[in-house]
Design an enzyme around this catalytic site. Structure first.
Site, short mmCIF file in Angstrom:
data_model
loop_
_atom_site.label_atom_id
_atom_site.label_comp_id
_atom_site.label_asym_id
_atom_site.label_seq_id
_atom_site.Cartn_x
_atom_site.Cartn_y
_atom_site.Cartn_z
CB THR A 12 -0.90 0.00 1.26
OG1 THR A 12 -1.70 -1.16 1.22
CG2 THR A 12 -1.79 1.22 1.31
CD GLN A 274 -6.44 -23.47 17.38
OE1 GLN A 274 -7.47 -22.92 17.75
NE2 GLN A 274 -6.44 -24.69 16.87
N1 ASP Z 1 -2.43 -5.50 0.57
C1 ASP Z 1 -1.31 -4.69 0.97
C2 ASP Z 1 -0.08 -5.56 0.92
O1 ASP Z 1 0.19 -6.31 1.82
C3 ASP Z 1 -1.56 -4.13 2.32
C4 ASP Z 1 -0.47 -3.21 2.84
O2 ASP Z 1 0.51 -2.93 2.21
O3 ASP Z 1 -0.62 -2.74 3.96
O4 ASP Z 1 0.64 -5.48 -0.04
#
Ligand code: ASP
Length: 339
Positions: A12, A274
């Site tokens: 992200t 767990q």
């Molecule tokens: N879906 C993204 C990833 O893991 C989420 C993130 O970067 O926080 O690449």
């Protein structure tokens, strides 16, 4: 000038919203830099390695872990530290894998990313990236202050192989309940030096051969013999068994017999709980003392992420079985505490 090697894999942090579709799509590293003009004012020399395909971390693979480890090896002598920009979803797996693959690490390898893209107004990416760089460059008496593989997220630095992603909605995405936070960043950056691994100055060894001959058996009351058989009779050489509480399973004879037969047939079975906090205590309850007798291995307080990648690493080393089993229940990179 401090030299930091930055690897950009995706996640992200480097995404931007496509205004036509509303979908998040990847940025180039140059666009990231444009969004963090502060970087130009910092006293670091950054070497950037941007992966050819920028990925969501759900697409990470052991082959990419190997590429990251090789990049660190090839740039080790002429850099002071390493920062890896990575999606948060599987960051704890990659950080755990790298911790095992990099033996005798004496420089920081800091993973970071963000919950909001670096281009977003309220982004958490800038602080994460800038502080990760600062920690990667920190030294005391000429030696790196945090010579281990870590995750920096929302003001905290965690040991990578003790960490898991627990929140997909808050900036505070990671936790490491079984091991103290290594650094906290507020007005001052506070180092918990006593909790950080010490480097003995031995030469870095990089291991890139990983095996994925593993399977996971997550137990639940009422699990059927058919499901147990499907996992135990698969091609996997090692099975991570996620048990209840302090490492317990049902005491049903049919179940214990299946585990015994699998072990007699050469399978490795690793008991992790767990529960996210606390440790497996084999022999504390009657249920787990049966497991101990038959040779189920104690995973102590290892995270699922550490258990998966430690087995990938140990199977990839092609050790004789007894050596592999000893190492599985021993702390190799600070990933477990024996009770
Ligand atoms: N879906 C993204 C990833 O893991 C989420 C993130 O970067 O926080 O690449």
């Amino acid at each position: 000038m401090t030299k930091i090697f930055v690897m950009y894999t995706g996640g992200t942090i480097g995404m931007i919203t496509d205004y036509e579709t509303g979908v998040l799509k990847p940025f180039t590293f140059e666009q990231i830099i444009e969004n963090v003009p502060e970087l130009r004012r910092m006293d670091y020399e950054l070497t950037i390695h941007s992966f050819e395909s920028i990925i969501d971390s759900s697409d990470m693979t052991p082959e990419i872990y190997a590429t990251l480890a090789e990049l660190i090896r090839d740039n080790y002598d002429n850099h002071d530290g390493f920062v890896i920009l990575h999606g948060s979803d599987t960051m704890a797996f990659t950080a755990s894998a790298l911790s095992f693959m990099l033996e005798n690490l004496s420089k920081p390898v800091i993973f970071t990313g963000s919950q909001l893209p670096i281009s977003a107004v309220r982004t958490d990416a800038k602080e994460n990236f800038i502080t990760a760089l600062e920690i990667a460059s920190a030294k005391v008496d000429g030696r790196s202050r945090v010579p281990e593989v870590c995750i920096y997220f929302e003001n905290k630095l965690f040991r990578g192989n003790r960490t898991f992603k627990y929140n997909s909605a808050k900036f505070e995405a990671f936790r490491s309940p079984n091991y103290p936070v290594l650094v906290e960043a507020g007005v001052h950056i506070k180092y918990n030096d006593a909790a950080v691994l010490k480097s003995d100055g031995a030469k870095l060894k990089v291991h890139t051969n990983l095996s994925n001959a593993i399977a996971v058996l997550k137990l639940y009351p009422g699990i059927s013999a058919q499901i147990i058989d499907a996992v135990l009779n698969s091609d996997a050489q090692a099975i991570i068994m996620e048990t209840f509480g302090a490492g317990n399973t049902t005491t049903a004879k049919w179940f214990l017999d299946k585990l015994k037969n699998a072990i007699a047939g050469g399978k490795i079975i690793l008991d992790i709980s767990q529960c996210k906090v606390g440790s497996v205590e084999m022999g504390r309850y009657q249920t787990s003392s049966e497991l101990k007798k038959m040779g189920v291995m104690n995973g102590y307080d290892m995270t699922f992420e550490a258990a998966v990648t430690k087995l990938m690493y140990l199977l990839g080393r092609n050790y004789p079985k007894d050596r592999l089993l000893r190492r599985l229940s021993t702390s190799l990179r600070g990933e477990l505490t024996k009770n």
